[in-house]
Design a protein around this motif. Sequence first.
Motif, PDB file in Angstrom:
ATOM      1  N   GLU A 217       0.830  -1.212   0.000  1.00 60.32           N
ATOM      2  CA  GLU A 217       0.000   0.000   0.000  1.00 60.32           C
ATOM      3  C   GLU A 217       0.860   1.255   0.000  1.00 60.32           C
ATOM      4  O   GLU A 217       0.613   2.190  -0.774  1.00 60.32           O
ATOM      5  N   ARG A 221       1.061   3.996  -3.242  1.00 62.82           N
ATOM      6  CA  ARG A 221       0.704   5.410  -3.122  1.00 62.82           C
ATOM      7  C   ARG A 221       1.813   6.315  -3.653  1.00 62.82           C
ATOM      8  O   ARG A 221       1.542   7.267  -4.387  1.00 62.82           O
ATOM      9  N   VAL A 253      -4.603   0.886  -4.186  1.00 66.95           N
ATOM     10  CA  VAL A 253      -5.005   2.102  -3.472  1.00 66.95           C
ATOM     11  C   VAL A 253      -6.526   2.168  -3.352  1.00 66.95           C
ATOM     12  O   VAL A 253      -7.065   2.517  -2.286  1.00 66.95           O
ATOM     13  N   GLU A 254      -7.229   1.822  -4.423  1.00 67.73           N
ATOM     14  CA  GLU A 254      -8.697   1.822  -4.374  1.00 67.73           C
ATOM     15  C   GLU A 254      -9.213   0.828  -3.336  1.00 67.73           C
ATOM     16  O   GLU A 254     -10.135   1.128  -2.572  1.00 67.73           O
ATOM     17  N   ASP A 257      -8.460   2.231   0.184  1.00 69.45           N
ATOM     18  CA  ASP A 257      -9.359   3.337   0.526  1.00 69.45           C
ATOM     19  C   ASP A 257     -10.766   2.824   0.828  1.00 69.45           C
ATOM     20  O   ASP A 257     -11.452   3.347   1.716  1.00 69.45           O
ATOM     21  N   SER A 258     -11.198   1.804   0.101  1.00 67.82           N
ATOM     22  CA  SER A 258     -12.515   1.213   0.352  1.00 67.82           C
ATOM     23  C   SER A 258     -12.565   0.561   1.730  1.00 67.82           C
ATOM     24  O   SER A 258     -13.560   0.673   2.458  1.00 67.82           O
ATOM     25  N   ASP A 260     -10.670   1.389   4.340  1.00 66.87           N
ATOM     26  CA  ASP A 260     -10.640   2.445   5.351  1.00 66.87           C
ATOM     27  C   ASP A 260     -12.011   3.089   5.498  1.00 66.87           C
ATOM     28  O   ASP A 260     -12.466   3.373   6.611  1.00 66.87           O
ATOM     29  N   SER A 261     -12.671   3.322   4.357  1.00 61.93           N
ATOM     30  CA  SER A 261     -13.988   3.940   4.391  1.00 61.93           C
ATOM     31  C   SER A 261     -14.999   3.056   5.118  1.00 61.93           C
ATOM     32  O   SER A 261     -15.787   3.535   5.945  1.00 61.93           O
ATOM     33  N   THR A 337      -9.805  11.048  11.128  1.00 64.46           N
ATOM     34  CA  THR A 337      -9.906  10.939   9.677  1.00 64.46           C
ATOM     35  C   THR A 337      -8.772  11.680   8.986  1.00 64.46           C
ATOM     36  O   THR A 337      -8.163  11.182   8.037  1.00 64.46           O
ATOM     37  N   ARG A 341      -5.746   9.680   6.925  1.00 63.41           N
ATOM     38  CA  ARG A 341      -5.473  10.011   5.528  1.00 63.41           C
ATOM     39  C   ARG A 341      -4.020  10.440   5.340  1.00 63.41           C
ATOM     40  O   ARG A 341      -3.365  10.062   4.370  1.00 63.41           O
ATOM     41  N   ALA A 344      -1.831   7.430   5.292  1.00 67.87           N
ATOM     42  CA  ALA A 344      -1.931   6.696   4.030  1.00 67.87           C
ATOM     43  C   ALA A 344      -1.126   7.367   2.928  1.00 67.87           C
ATOM     44  O   ALA A 344      -0.517   6.693   2.091  1.00 67.87           O
TER      45      ALA A 344
END
Length: 450
Positions: A217, A221, A253-254, A257-258, A260-261, A337, A341, A344
């Motif tokens: 990861e 990035r 990365v997608e 991020d998914s 983490d969300s 948050t 971020r 990351a």
Amino acid sequence: MRLKSGLLRGEVCDMKELELGEARDVAATLEAMPIQEVIDQVERTSITKGAVLLRLLSKDRSLLVFDALGPRLQADLIGAFQDAEVLDYFADLDPDDRVSLLDELPASIADELLRSLDPQEKQVTELVLGYAKGSVGRWMSPQVLLLFDDMSVAEVLDFVRNHAAEAETIYALPIVNRARQVMGVVSLRKLFIADPTLKVSEIMVRPVSVLASADIEETARWFLQLDLVAMPVVDESNMLLGVLTFDDAQDIVEQADSEDSARSGGSEPLQQPYLSTPIRKLVKSRIVWLLVLAVSAILTVQVLDIFEATLVEAVVLALFIPLLTGTGGNTGNQAATTVTRALALGDVRKSDVFRVLGREIRVGLMLGALLGAVGFVIASLVYGMPVGTVIGLTLLAVCTMAASVGGVMPIIAKAIGADPAVFSNPFISTFCDATGLIIYFAIAKLVLGI
């Protein structure tokens, strides 16, 4: 394009339910549709219906669609296919995509699929499988051309032309010495415009490479920020092992991020399209966090029970509990948050914990002072200055505490090897609720003398 068939509208559940004429109509419609629309149809329907759609496609388009799906959805579809179909889909995948699929399958099925490969494909797939999950090696493609620095541009172009089908990408080509150590990288564009008589070492550029053992990861990035097509993956001796491509880095990365969300919202990531996810998986992704949060919320109840006598003497204090707990939770979530971020993106490191703490204390104090002043004025006008003082001081203290905790917790999580998103919104909200109530009642007892 208008979808005429009941299958494409989600009304047909099994291949056997389709009459011959309707199957032909659906197949013709699918063949005429843009490939992205076909992928969308498969992702937006059940596993059984998705398998039927793939069967109705021509072999080439079916393999292309299957390759575009996520590994979790691929794994679910495997169970709906016949053995021969499974082998075709599996063999057509690139080695790194095969490994992602194998990680989602039961061990018995994974072993059977691995044994079905021809020796060469099995060897490269096992090479990728040999690296730890979460490492670059697990995502690299070992399908890379061996181009030596003492070759001429003409020789390199001839070799690429004859072996292009064997490589993951030919647009960014690693150049190695005879010991297979990476010496540089050259683009296909540069090869085309260069003098054919030059040595490739004269036109290659300094390589940006990464160790196979590096975290995937973090690597993905910073790799995406460089706008490279691909980069060499090497071992500790700088020997070429494979390449990491731009599209794989985007997927990583997608996916991160998914995750983490989802976790910041108190659930586990689905890792496949929502409409194709079975109901039991949706329940499973949410129930664990709901149970954890329900148990942790007992802390808030316990705090209220401890200060029950205080509430009896000043019932008005109960009116402000939602305001104070909500403000604390929101302040902590904002800080968490932001820092998650920043972690990351590499803007913040584990060693920055005290710098982050210092900044968040100041941010919390400023936010608390502003909100506290507003709370003091309004509460004083309605309930008197003593209550206003309690509310103002509590908002100041709670915002400072929540911002500090919210900023530091993701870094602590990173340091102990946990996902920082896990320590984001749900956990911090519960923690700030309980701690905020303790601060609130402590200040109330001190100011009101109860």
